[in-house]
Write a protein that holds these residues in place. Structure first.
Motif, PDB file in Angstrom:
ATOM      1  N   ASP A  40       0.844  -1.186   0.000  1.00  0.00           N
ATOM      2  CA  ASP A  40       0.000   0.000   0.000  1.00  0.00           C
ATOM      3  C   ASP A  40       0.887   1.245   0.000  1.00  0.00           C
ATOM      4  OD1 ASP A  40      -2.083   1.754   0.247  1.00  0.00           O
ATOM      5  OD2 ASP A  40      -2.531   1.261   2.340  1.00  0.00           O
ATOM      6  N   PRO A  41       0.655   2.212  -0.914  1.00  0.00           N
ATOM      7  CA  PRO A  41       1.501   3.409  -0.929  1.00  0.00           C
ATOM      8  C   PRO A  41       1.436   4.204   0.386  1.00  0.00           C
ATOM      9  CG  PRO A  41       0.123   3.332  -2.894  1.00  0.00           C
ATOM     10  CD  PRO A  41      -0.300   2.213  -2.014  1.00  0.00           C
ATOM     11  N   PHE A  42       0.303   4.158   1.082  1.00  0.00           N
ATOM     12  CA  PHE A  42       0.181   4.893   2.343  1.00  0.00           C
ATOM     13  C   PHE A  42       1.011   4.254   3.453  1.00  0.00           C
ATOM     14  CE2 PHE A  42      -3.672   6.102   0.061  1.00  0.00           C
ATOM     15  CZ  PHE A  42      -3.530   7.487   0.102  1.00  0.00           C
ATOM     16  N   CYS A  43       1.409   3.015   3.270  1.00  0.00           N
ATOM     17  CA  CYS A  43       2.280   2.365   4.254  1.00  0.00           C
ATOM     18  C   CYS A  43       3.648   3.032   4.266  1.00  0.00           C
ATOM     19  CB  CYS A  43       2.398   0.880   3.925  1.00  0.00           C
ATOM     20  SG  CYS A  43       3.497  -0.010   5.009  1.00  0.00           S
ATOM     21  N   LEU A  44       4.027   3.587   3.133  1.00  0.00           N
ATOM     22  CA  LEU A  44       5.329   4.255   3.063  1.00  0.00           C
ATOM     23  C   LEU A  44       5.370   5.500   3.956  1.00  0.00           C
ATOM     24  CD1 LEU A  44       6.033   3.914  -0.754  1.00  0.00           C
ATOM     25  CD2 LEU A  44       6.900   2.517   1.120  1.00  0.00           C
ATOM     26  N   MET A  45       4.208   6.060   4.270  1.00  0.00           N
ATOM     27  CA  MET A  45       4.175   7.214   5.174  1.00  0.00           C
ATOM     28  C   MET A  45       4.593   6.809   6.583  1.00  0.00           C
ATOM     29  SD  MET A  45       0.738   9.090   3.672  1.00  0.00           S
ATOM     30  CE  MET A  45       0.337   9.802   5.207  1.00  0.00           C
ATOM     31  N   ALA A  46       4.509   5.552   6.917  1.00  0.00           N
ATOM     32  CA  ALA A  46       4.975   5.065   8.213  1.00  0.00           C
ATOM     33  C   ALA A  46       6.409   4.547   8.115  1.00  0.00           C
ATOM     34  CB  ALA A  46       4.054   3.959   8.726  1.00  0.00           C
ATOM     35  N   VAL A  76      10.562   5.988   9.720  1.00  0.00           N
ATOM     36  CA  VAL A  76      11.294   5.025  10.548  1.00  0.00           C
ATOM     37  C   VAL A  76      12.673   4.774   9.942  1.00  0.00           C
ATOM     38  CG1 VAL A  76      11.319   2.644  11.382  1.00  0.00           C
ATOM     39  CG2 VAL A  76       9.212   3.956  11.452  1.00  0.00           C
ATOM     40  N   LEU A  77      12.756   4.715   8.610  1.00  0.00           N
ATOM     41  CA  LEU A  77      14.063   4.539   7.974  1.00  0.00           C
ATOM     42  C   LEU A  77      14.954   5.763   8.181  1.00  0.00           C
ATOM     43  CD1 LEU A  77      13.197   2.726   4.616  1.00  0.00           C
ATOM     44  CD2 LEU A  77      14.354   1.794   6.626  1.00  0.00           C
ATOM     45  N   LEU A  78      14.361   6.954   8.180  1.00  0.00           N
ATOM     46  CA  LEU A  78      15.131   8.172   8.440  1.00  0.00           C
ATOM     47  C   LEU A  78      15.709   8.145   9.859  1.00  0.00           C
ATOM     48  CD1 LEU A  78      15.936  11.052   7.443  1.00  0.00           C
ATOM     49  CD2 LEU A  78      13.861  11.839   8.587  1.00  0.00           C
ATOM     50  N   VAL A  79      14.865   7.763  10.814  1.00  0.00           N
ATOM     51  CA  VAL A  79      15.332   7.662  12.205  1.00  0.00           C
ATOM     52  C   VAL A  79      16.405   6.573  12.316  1.00  0.00           C
ATOM     53  CG1 VAL A  79      14.617   7.021  14.548  1.00  0.00           C
ATOM     54  CG2 VAL A  79      13.228   8.591  13.207  1.00  0.00           C
ATOM     55  N   ALA A  80      16.238   5.472  11.584  1.00  0.00           N
ATOM     56  CA  ALA A  80      17.236   4.398  11.615  1.00  0.00           C
ATOM     57  C   ALA A  80      18.581   4.900  11.101  1.00  0.00           C
ATOM     58  CB  ALA A  80      16.753   3.214  10.785  1.00  0.00           C
ATOM     59  N   GLY A  81      18.548   5.697  10.037  1.00  0.00           N
ATOM     60  CA  GLY A  81      19.797   6.237   9.501  1.00  0.00           C
ATOM     61  C   GLY A  81      20.467   7.194  10.471  1.00  0.00           C
ATOM     62  N   ILE A  82      19.667   8.059  11.084  1.00  0.00           N
ATOM     63  CA  ILE A  82      20.228   9.026  12.036  1.00  0.00           C
ATOM     64  C   ILE A  82      20.794   8.297  13.258  1.00  0.00           C
ATOM     65  CG2 ILE A  82      19.646  10.917  13.606  1.00  0.00           C
ATOM     66  CD1 ILE A  82      17.660  11.867  11.442  1.00  0.00           C
ATOM     67  N   LEU A  83      20.024   7.359  13.806  1.00  0.00           N
ATOM     68  CA  LEU A  83      20.503   6.624  14.984  1.00  0.00           C
ATOM     69  C   LEU A  83      21.730   5.779  14.645  1.00  0.00           C
ATOM     70  CD1 LEU A  83      17.198   5.449  16.681  1.00  0.00           C
ATOM     71  CD2 LEU A  83      18.781   7.198  17.471  1.00  0.00           C
ATOM     72  N   GLY A  84      21.733   5.176  13.463  1.00  0.00           N
ATOM     73  CA  GLY A  84      22.876   4.358  13.067  1.00  0.00           C
ATOM     74  C   GLY A  84      24.139   5.187  12.878  1.00  0.00           C
ATOM     75  N   ALA A  85      23.975   6.408  12.380  1.00  0.00           N
ATOM     76  CA  ALA A  85      25.144   7.247  12.127  1.00  0.00           C
ATOM     77  C   ALA A  85      25.634   7.959  13.383  1.00  0.00           C
ATOM     78  CB  ALA A  85      24.810   8.278  11.048  1.00  0.00           C
ATOM     79  N   LEU A 114       9.830  -5.043   8.552  1.00  0.00           N
ATOM     80  CA  LEU A 114       8.720  -5.863   9.072  1.00  0.00           C
ATOM     81  C   LEU A 114       7.372  -5.195   8.819  1.00  0.00           C
ATOM     82  CD1 LEU A 114      10.166  -7.227  12.443  1.00  0.00           C
ATOM     83  CD2 LEU A 114       9.682  -8.490  10.342  1.00  0.00           C
ATOM     84  N   ILE A 115       7.311  -3.867   8.905  1.00  0.00           N
ATOM     85  CA  ILE A 115       6.061  -3.154   8.592  1.00  0.00           C
ATOM     86  C   ILE A 115       5.689  -3.393   7.135  1.00  0.00           C
ATOM     87  CG2 ILE A 115       5.005  -0.872   8.340  1.00  0.00           C
ATOM     88  CD1 ILE A 115       6.620   0.035  10.763  1.00  0.00           C
ATOM     89  N   LEU A 116       6.668  -3.314   6.228  1.00  0.00           N
ATOM     90  CA  LEU A 116       6.400  -3.550   4.801  1.00  0.00           C
ATOM     91  C   LEU A 116       5.947  -4.982   4.540  1.00  0.00           C
ATOM     92  CD1 LEU A 116       9.317  -1.646   3.066  1.00  0.00           C
ATOM     93  CD2 LEU A 116       6.892  -1.071   3.045  1.00  0.00           C
TER      94      LEU A 116
END
Length: 125
Positions: free
Chosen positions: A16-22, A26-35, A51-53
């Motif tokens: 669902d394209p609206f799933c990408l809004m969630a 989360v991927l942005l936060v993952a990148g920031i936390l990882g870096a 897992l959400i996808l």
């Protein structure tokens, strides 16, 4: 025949394209936390986003094709409507209310007194 027998259902469907809004935040936060904080924390958030996808794709999997034994709902013959009689008996005049004694027309309800509406407040000095 149980519902589990017959044609198999695909395991995953469209995302669902609206799933990408969630998922994208989360991927942005993952990148920031990882870096900035810890690489393991970033990877954990990325796995959560995946897992959400996967869950969204599993929920949106297509339904199995209808079975050949049971015809679709539109193909079944509809039951005929029950027979109806005429609206009124033929040759009979409609029943009317009795006229009042003075024969001026139908009886009326007693007239009501007009509603009194308050005017503007009295003018002050």
């Amino acid at each position: 025949m149980s519902p589990r027998e017959g044609t198999s259902r695909r395991k995953f469907g469209r995302i669902d394209p609206f799933c990408l809004m969630a998922v994208l935040p989360v991927l942005l936060v993952a990148g920031i936390l990882g870096a900035l904080v810890h690489i393991g924390l970033g990877i954990g958030f990325a796995v959560f986003a995946v897992l959400i996808l996967v869950f969204d794709s599993w929920v949106n999997r297509p339904r199995p094709a209808p079975q050949a034994e049971r015809p679709p709902r539109a193909a079944r013959p509809a039951a005929p409507p029950p027979p109806r009689g005429p609206a009124r008996a033929p040759g009979r005049a409609p029943v009317r209310a009795p006229r009042p004694q003075d024969a001026r027309g139908p009886a009326r309800a007693p007239a009501r007194a007009p509603v009194r509406r308050g005017g503007p407040p009295p003018a002050g000095r």
